[in-house]
Design an enzyme around this catalytic site. Structure first.
Site, PDB file in Angstrom:
ATOM      1  N   LYS A 192       0.975  -1.150  -0.029  1.00  0.00           N
ATOM      2  CA  LYS A 192       0.035   0.055  -0.124  1.00  0.00           C
ATOM      3  C   LYS A 192       0.780   1.258   0.039  1.00  0.00           C
ATOM      4  O   LYS A 192       0.574   2.606  -0.621  1.00  0.00           O
ATOM      5  CB  LYS A 192      -0.986  -0.039   1.255  1.00  0.00           C
ATOM      6  CG  LYS A 192      -2.017  -1.062   0.807  1.00  0.00           C
ATOM      7  CD  LYS A 192      -3.024  -0.892   1.966  1.00  0.00           C
ATOM      8  CE  LYS A 192      -4.179  -2.142   1.515  1.00  0.00           C
ATOM      9  NZ  LYS A 192      -3.696  -3.496   1.786  1.00  0.00           N
TER      10      LYS A 192
HETATM   11  C1  PLP Z   1      -4.304  -4.506   1.089  1.00  0.00           C
HETATM   12  C2  PLP Z   1      -3.349  -5.826   0.806  1.00  0.00           C
HETATM   13  C3  PLP Z   1      -3.873  -6.926   0.113  1.00  0.00           C
HETATM   14  C4  PLP Z   1      -4.951  -6.871  -0.856  1.00  0.00           C
HETATM   15  O1  PLP Z   1      -5.011  -5.664  -1.897  1.00  0.00           O
HETATM   16  P1  PLP Z   1      -6.315  -5.219  -2.615  1.00  0.00           P
HETATM   17  O2  PLP Z   1      -5.810  -4.273  -3.629  1.00  0.00           O
HETATM   18  O3  PLP Z   1      -7.325  -4.938  -1.499  1.00  0.00           O
HETATM   19  O4  PLP Z   1      -6.693  -6.348  -3.514  1.00  0.00           O
HETATM   20  C5  PLP Z   1      -3.040  -7.924   0.013  1.00  0.00           C
HETATM   21  N1  PLP Z   1      -1.752  -7.821   0.596  1.00  0.00           N
HETATM   22  C6  PLP Z   1      -1.448  -7.051   1.587  1.00  0.00           C
HETATM   23  C7  PLP Z   1      -0.423  -7.467   2.495  1.00  0.00           C
HETATM   24  C8  PLP Z   1      -2.279  -5.868   1.610  1.00  0.00           C
HETATM   25  O5  PLP Z   1      -2.006  -5.111   2.584  1.00  0.00           O
END
Ligand code: PLP
Length: 511
Positions: free
Chosen positions: A129
């Site tokens: 993120k």
């Molecule tokens: C948020 C997150 C995901 C999922 O990503 P999306 O964009 O919601 O599909 C997968 N792995 C980790 C470690 C995350 O923080």
């Protein structure tokens, strides 16, 4: 002859891209407005009115990540800021990453297996993120400064995602950020990634209650019109178009790296551990920008000569393998064309414990050939009956580039253990779900990139349970458990939180 009603001359630069809502009943907006708006006023999500094309891949091939990022994103931004201002924000965002390549691609196993991990976790909070939020925080700040305004960001976290928002928004003149977490119900590492940030504009609140209580309080605060206006309440949640946009870049990056490593490329699969569908949807955007076309130099050219457009092509050169945990509504959707809500089950990959993936609406809009009325009807059926379907023809079209797989915690742990035994690499439980999906679905030897979404040290308990090894934090976080913490504990009480936010926010105090 000048008329009295003459308008100021329009700017002569290329007209900037506009954004439209998937529900078709909200104003068309420029990038700057979409950035700050989040959800559209009709409840839909903003998407670009048309898909810009990628520059020729050969021109991008040797750019470092931060320069590639500018070129890939520029068509979405043009008109909002001068290009060099944007380039500075991008360079600054990715300088916060603790790896010289920003996002390294590492081979997994034998080189001739053609399997790579794309490590998206070298940002300040060790998860993917950061790739979007480090940039979006800076874009927010730049846009708000330009408008001479401020916002108050409020969010709730169960532990894993609050830190990315805090790191993105800290130390900004235009932003105060308040993050609620359930007191005593996060791990010490999760809490410390949030509470050790020492900034007068960052406010961690531990609520004496559950994550749901935190969420309810945040929702209630957003529901108070007067407060919302006075504090300019805002969120940087995963439906924000700018977050998707920033994630498009690394799909292009991966393709360029693999193409370089193999000396050419005709086919590439991406396996993506998925929750809210934001990450993998960004891959789809790259595809719509011509990722496949640039990739399969001859095949696509042939098809274009034959007049076959992308949607009608019967074989895709870039494809996406969606991995979910047991909260597998997406997997069911891709298998049966039906999307169904349901109870969320807690798993070892908590950032994917989601049953209704908000960004899927953007793909549904495309599956409905951008028919906003049909998309709205789908979302309404889903809300009213907990279930909605697309027709099989729509799904067959999707099946050319989409496949999916889901696995439970036991398989996740086994995948982590196997990976460690076979390659010596520790992977986090989310990445393991993606890797398992890749292994289950890729053709033998098919070049495949698995998106590694978190550093193993972000989920030490699961890694230890699977492998017996405790993963080490990277050097810049090694002293996390010695740093001082800053947070306040409040009762599970709306008015207590409201009062706290008013007292501690610049907009609240200024009245
Ligand atoms: C948020 C997150 C995901 C999922 O990503 P999306 O964009 O919601 O599909 C997968 N792995 C980790 C470690 C995350 O923080």
């Amino acid at each position: 002859m000048p008329s009295e009603s003459s308008q100021p001359l329009l700017s002569e630069s290329t007209p900037s891209l506009r954004y439209v809502s998937t529900r078709g009943d909200a104003p068309r907006l420029t990038f700057s407005d979409v950035l700050l708006a989040g959800l559209a006023t009709d409840g839909g999500l903003y998407v670009p009115e048309s898909w810009p094309s990628l520059p020729p891949l050969d021109e991008l091939a040797h750019l470092p990540y931060e320069l590639l990022a500018v070129e890939v994103m520029w068509p979405y931004i043009a008109g909002a800021w001068p290009k060099d201002t944007f380039a500075e924000l991008v360079a600054d965002a990715y300088a916060s990453f603790d790896h010289p390549e920003v996002i390294p691609l590492v081979p997994l196993g034998d080189p001739d297996e053609n399997l790579w991990l794309m490590e998206l976790f070298w940002g300040p909070t060790l998860a993917f993120k950061d790739v979007a939020l480090q940039l979006v925080g800076r874009l927010f700040d730049a846009e708000l400064s330009q408008r001479n305004s401020q916002v108050t960001i409020i969010g709730a976290t169960s532990g894993d995602t609050g830190s990315a928002a805090i790191e993105a928004c800290k130390d900004k003149d235009t932003i105060d950020i308040f993050i609620l977490h359930p007191h005593g119900r996060t791990t010490p590492s999760q809490r410390r990634q949030m509470t050790t940030v020492d900034s007068p504009t960052v406010h961690n609140i531990a609520i004496q209650g559950s994550f749901d209580d935190c969420q309810d309080i945040v929702k209630a605060l957003f529901g108070e019109a007067e407060l919302r206006h006075r504090l300019q309440l805002s969120a940087v949640n995963s439906i924000n178009w700018a977050r998707v946009m920033a994630q498009i870049v690394y799909y292009v990056w991966a393709l360029l790296k693999v193409r370089q490593a193999l000396g050419g490329l005709t086919q590439l699969a991406f396996a993506v551990p998925t929750g809210n569908f934001g990450n993998v949807y960004a891959g789809y955007c790259a595809y719509r920008m011509g990722l496949a076309e640039g990739n399969a130099d001859t095949k696509w050219a042939d098809r274009k000569r034959a007049g076959v457009n992308r949607a009608g092509a019967n074989q895709a050169d870039t494809r996406f393998i969606v991995g979910t945990n047991v909260n597998d509504s997406l997997n069911e959707f891709f298998e049966t064309a039906t999307l169904q809500t349901g109870q969320v089950t807690p798993t070892l990959s908590p950032s994917m414990d989601i049953m209704i993936s908000s960004n899927l609406e953007r793909l549904l809009f495309e599956l409905h050939h951008r028919d906003a009325t049909a998309t709205t009807a789908f979302m309404k059926r889903l809300r009213q009956t907990g279930k909605a379907s697309v027709d099989p023809e729509q799904l067959a079209e999707a099946a050319q580039i989409w496949s999916s797989w889901s696995c439970d915690d036991e398989v996740t742990l086994a995948t982590m253990r196997q990976t460690y035994e076979q390659t010596g690499r520790l992977i986090d439980p989310h990445t393991a779900v993606g890797l398992k999906a890749a292994k289950s679905h890729r053709l033998k030897g098919e070049p495949t990139v698995v998106l590694a979404t978190a550093h193993p040290a972000k989920f030490p308990d699961a890694v230890k349970a699977a492998t017996g090894v405790t993963p080490q934090l990277p050097p810049n976080l090694a002293d996390l458990h010695e740093r001082p913490e800053y947070y306040d504990v409040l009762p599970n009480d709306l008015s207590a939180v409201r009062e706290y936010v008013i007292q501690h926010s610049r907009l609240g105090r200024s009245e």
